[in-house]
Design an enzyme around this catalytic site. Sequence first.
Site, PDB file in Angstrom:
ATOM      1  N   HIS A 306      57.420 -58.519  52.509  1.00  0.00           N
ATOM      2  CA  HIS A 306      58.411 -57.999  51.565  1.00  0.00           C
ATOM      3  C   HIS A 306      57.703 -57.357  50.395  1.00  0.00           C
ATOM      4  O   HIS A 306      56.680 -57.867  49.935  1.00  0.00           O
ATOM      5  CB  HIS A 306      59.336 -59.123  51.073  1.00  0.00           C
ATOM      6  CG  HIS A 306      60.621 -58.592  50.521  1.00  0.00           C
ATOM      7  ND1 HIS A 306      60.734 -58.139  49.224  1.00  0.00           N
ATOM      8  CD2 HIS A 306      61.827 -58.398  51.104  1.00  0.00           C
ATOM      9  CE1 HIS A 306      61.958 -57.706  49.045  1.00  0.00           C
ATOM     10  NE2 HIS A 306      62.646 -57.845  50.160  1.00  0.00           N
ATOM     11  N   ASP A 363      65.783 -60.178  56.947  1.00  0.00           N
ATOM     12  CA  ASP A 363      66.232 -59.353  58.074  1.00  0.00           C
ATOM     13  C   ASP A 363      65.832 -59.960  59.411  1.00  0.00           C
ATOM     14  O   ASP A 363      66.496 -59.742  60.423  1.00  0.00           O
ATOM     15  CB  ASP A 363      65.655 -57.946  57.950  1.00  0.00           C
ATOM     16  CG  ASP A 363      66.246 -57.235  56.765  1.00  0.00           C
ATOM     17  OD1 ASP A 363      67.466 -57.069  56.739  1.00  0.00           O
ATOM     18  OD2 ASP A 363      65.494 -56.887  55.848  1.00  0.00           O
TER      19      ASP A 363
HETATM   20  N1  CMC Z   1      53.119 -56.512  59.953  1.00  0.00           N
HETATM   21  C1  CMC Z   1      51.779 -56.395  59.893  1.00  0.00           C
HETATM   22  N2  CMC Z   1      51.099 -56.130  58.766  1.00  0.00           N
HETATM   23  C2  CMC Z   1      51.798 -55.975  57.641  1.00  0.00           C
HETATM   24  C3  CMC Z   1      53.204 -56.077  57.622  1.00  0.00           C
HETATM   25  C4  CMC Z   1      53.870 -56.374  58.836  1.00  0.00           C
HETATM   26  N3  CMC Z   1      55.210 -56.493  58.876  1.00  0.00           N
HETATM   27  N4  CMC Z   1      53.661 -55.873  56.374  1.00  0.00           N
HETATM   28  C5  CMC Z   1      52.577 -55.650  55.624  1.00  0.00           C
HETATM   29  N5  CMC Z   1      51.449 -55.708  56.383  1.00  0.00           N
HETATM   30  C6  CMC Z   1      50.056 -55.568  55.926  1.00  0.00           C
HETATM   31  C7  CMC Z   1      49.709 -54.116  55.626  1.00  0.00           C
HETATM   32  O1  CMC Z   1      49.160 -53.471  56.750  1.00  0.00           O
HETATM   33  C8  CMC Z   1      48.731 -54.266  54.492  1.00  0.00           C
HETATM   34  O2  CMC Z   1      47.470 -54.605  55.033  1.00  0.00           O
HETATM   35  P1  CMC Z   1      46.116 -54.142  54.276  1.00  0.00           P
HETATM   36  O3  CMC Z   1      46.118 -54.838  52.962  1.00  0.00           O
HETATM   37  O4  CMC Z   1      45.059 -54.635  55.187  1.00  0.00           O
HETATM   38  O5  CMC Z   1      46.200 -52.660  54.151  1.00  0.00           O
HETATM   39  C9  CMC Z   1      49.232 -55.485  53.724  1.00  0.00           C
HETATM   40  O6  CMC Z   1      49.969 -56.265  54.679  1.00  0.00           O
HETATM   41  C10 CMC Z   1      50.152 -55.136  52.562  1.00  0.00           C
HETATM   42  O7  CMC Z   1      51.098 -54.228  53.052  1.00  0.00           O
HETATM   43  P2  CMC Z   1      51.887 -53.207  52.128  1.00  0.00           P
HETATM   44  O8  CMC Z   1      52.478 -52.127  52.973  1.00  0.00           O
HETATM   45  O9  CMC Z   1      51.019 -52.802  50.969  1.00  0.00           O
HETATM   46  O10 CMC Z   1      52.993 -54.147  51.578  1.00  0.00           O
HETATM   47  P3  CMC Z   1      54.274 -53.694  50.928  1.00  0.00           P
HETATM   48  O11 CMC Z   1      54.620 -54.772  49.994  1.00  0.00           O
HETATM   49  O12 CMC Z   1      54.154 -52.315  50.386  1.00  0.00           O
HETATM   50  O13 CMC Z   1      55.274 -53.612  52.182  1.00  0.00           O
HETATM   51  C11 CMC Z   1      57.115 -53.951  53.593  1.00  0.00           C
HETATM   52  C12 CMC Z   1      56.412 -54.343  52.299  1.00  0.00           C
HETATM   53  C13 CMC Z   1      58.432 -54.718  53.687  1.00  0.00           C
HETATM   54  C14 CMC Z   1      57.436 -52.447  53.594  1.00  0.00           C
HETATM   55  C15 CMC Z   1      56.203 -54.291  54.792  1.00  0.00           C
HETATM   56  O14 CMC Z   1      55.843 -55.651  54.755  1.00  0.00           O
HETATM   57  C16 CMC Z   1      56.805 -53.925  56.134  1.00  0.00           C
HETATM   58  O15 CMC Z   1      56.695 -52.768  56.570  1.00  0.00           O
HETATM   59  N6  CMC Z   1      57.496 -54.914  56.814  1.00  0.00           N
HETATM   60  C17 CMC Z   1      58.161 -54.643  58.065  1.00  0.00           C
HETATM   61  C18 CMC Z   1      59.517 -53.987  57.817  1.00  0.00           C
HETATM   62  C19 CMC Z   1      60.538 -54.962  57.253  1.00  0.00           C
HETATM   63  O16 CMC Z   1      60.681 -56.087  57.688  1.00  0.00           O
HETATM   64  N7  CMC Z   1      61.297 -54.490  56.246  1.00  0.00           N
HETATM   65  C20 CMC Z   1      62.336 -55.236  55.586  1.00  0.00           C
HETATM   66  C21 CMC Z   1      61.927 -55.727  54.274  1.00  0.00           C
HETATM   67  S1  CMC Z   1      63.207 -56.631  53.428  1.00  0.00           S
HETATM   68  C22 CMC Z   1      64.360 -55.389  53.131  1.00  0.00           C
HETATM   69  C23 CMC Z   1      65.243 -55.664  51.960  1.00  0.00           C
HETATM   70  O17 CMC Z   1      65.047 -56.617  51.188  1.00  0.00           O
HETATM   71  O18 CMC Z   1      66.161 -54.859  51.819  1.00  0.00           O
END
Ligand code: CMC
Length: 404
Positions: A306, A363
């Site tokens: 998240h 989700d």
């Molecule tokens: N699976 C594998 N690796 C992940 C994932 C995941 N679901 N999410 C983050 N990472 C890794 C990412 O590759 C990165 O690794 P590194 O530091 O080695 O580059 C690290 O964790 C941090 O990721 P980030 O993209 O900087 O984290 P973020 O906080 O920007 O992303 C997120 C948050 C929700 C977009 C992401 O975790 C993701 O794409 N999750 C899957 C989609 C999902 O479930 N979305 C719903 C979120 S809740 C919606 C709501 O509240 O409305």
Amino acid sequence: MTATSGSFHIGDKSIDLPVKHGTVGPDVVDIGKLFAQTGMFTYDPGFTSTASCESKITYIDGDAGVLLYRGYPIEQLAEHGDFLETCYLLLYGELPTAVQKADFDYRITRHTMVHEQMARFFQGFRRDAHPMAVMVASVGALSAFYHDSTNISDPKQRMIASTRMIAKIPTLAAMAYKYSIGQPFVFPKNDLDYTSNFLRMCFAVPCEDYKVNPVLSRALDRIFILHADHEQNASTSTVRLAGSSGANPFACVAAGIASLWGPAHGGANEAVLKMLAEIGTPERIPRYIAKAKDKNDPFRLMGFGHRIYKNYDPRAKIMQRTTREVLNELGATDDLLDVAIELERIALHDDYFIEKKLYPNIDFYSGITLKAIGLPIEMFTALFAVARTGADSALHRDCDSADR
Ligand code: CMC
């Protein structure tokens, strides 16, 4: 909110900017005069350090795993209240008394029908239209039907628009579902509560009685409460931006629904189910865990991680319990549910996910619950839209205040 002044240094320049102090949360620097003083802009496309407005509606502390609506913890609202109580709270700023709640329930219930011509409007869609495409169009189209509640500078019209939106969006979502499966629309029934009514509009058919299961209705109601608001997220920000021009509430909420559709936001629970289907069986999970960890592979485990909650998502905790209640009630057995349960177990124990604090998010659980309830995955984001409407209409109703 109170304000003081702070001195900041950028390069060799020293500038004074107002610092605002909210009732809760970090102080904020008011950068409105930054360009005038320095000739510089700020750059923060993801709003990671930027508050776009002053708001009294929702507060999140991602590190502590706290979510408050109008100061009330989400756990309390989800445990003891119902969705319409949450809508009332978001709209009016305080929980209703018993009399206020009964009056609000009555008002919402009496607005659940949509103009009969809306039904004909639906006939223009292809049967295989995605429900979110139908939602964007039909919610936007409400502004073509309810001209007497589109002027946002009139507080009375704003309240009527909010009432109409909260009341009619489940009807439209159920119609989108019925249309997609070729069944007749089911009219709302006024002696049912909000969520039971929605389930009936989805699952009843004219030739057979439909009895709402209270466990399922309660679970869906909880999903609505948990999704009602989430601060400065993409869809809410979209509604605010659209509304800042004075556009009517129905059009602005339609814009918000468009934003909600994306897989990084409201589309995530649909993406979770698609991912579970792709994995197929628990034996194939390790392959997908390896893909998620591979830096050269764009695959991510949907429903994990998240942007804000880096400790745990308080909504996911409530949802996890609710999911178990629904599965127990239905005695549900399903390959995808087996994959989900095993995936949750593995990810919660895997170093990669633990170190990066990638917990199952709301989700992940809501997708599984909705599937068990019998709703098709194409409907998941439409349900999120139903839930988010309470808060988004609050933004419009409150447009004299800074919450707008
Ligand atoms: N699976 C594998 N690796 C992940 C994932 C995941 N679901 N999410 C983050 N990472 C890794 C990412 O590759 C990165 O690794 P590194 O530091 O080695 O580059 C690290 O964790 C941090 O990721 P980030 O993209 O900087 O984290 P973020 O906080 O920007 O992303 C997120 C948050 C929700 C977009 C992401 O975790 C993701 O794409 N999750 C899957 C989609 C999902 O479930 N979305 C719903 C979120 S809740 C919606 C709501 O509240 O409305």
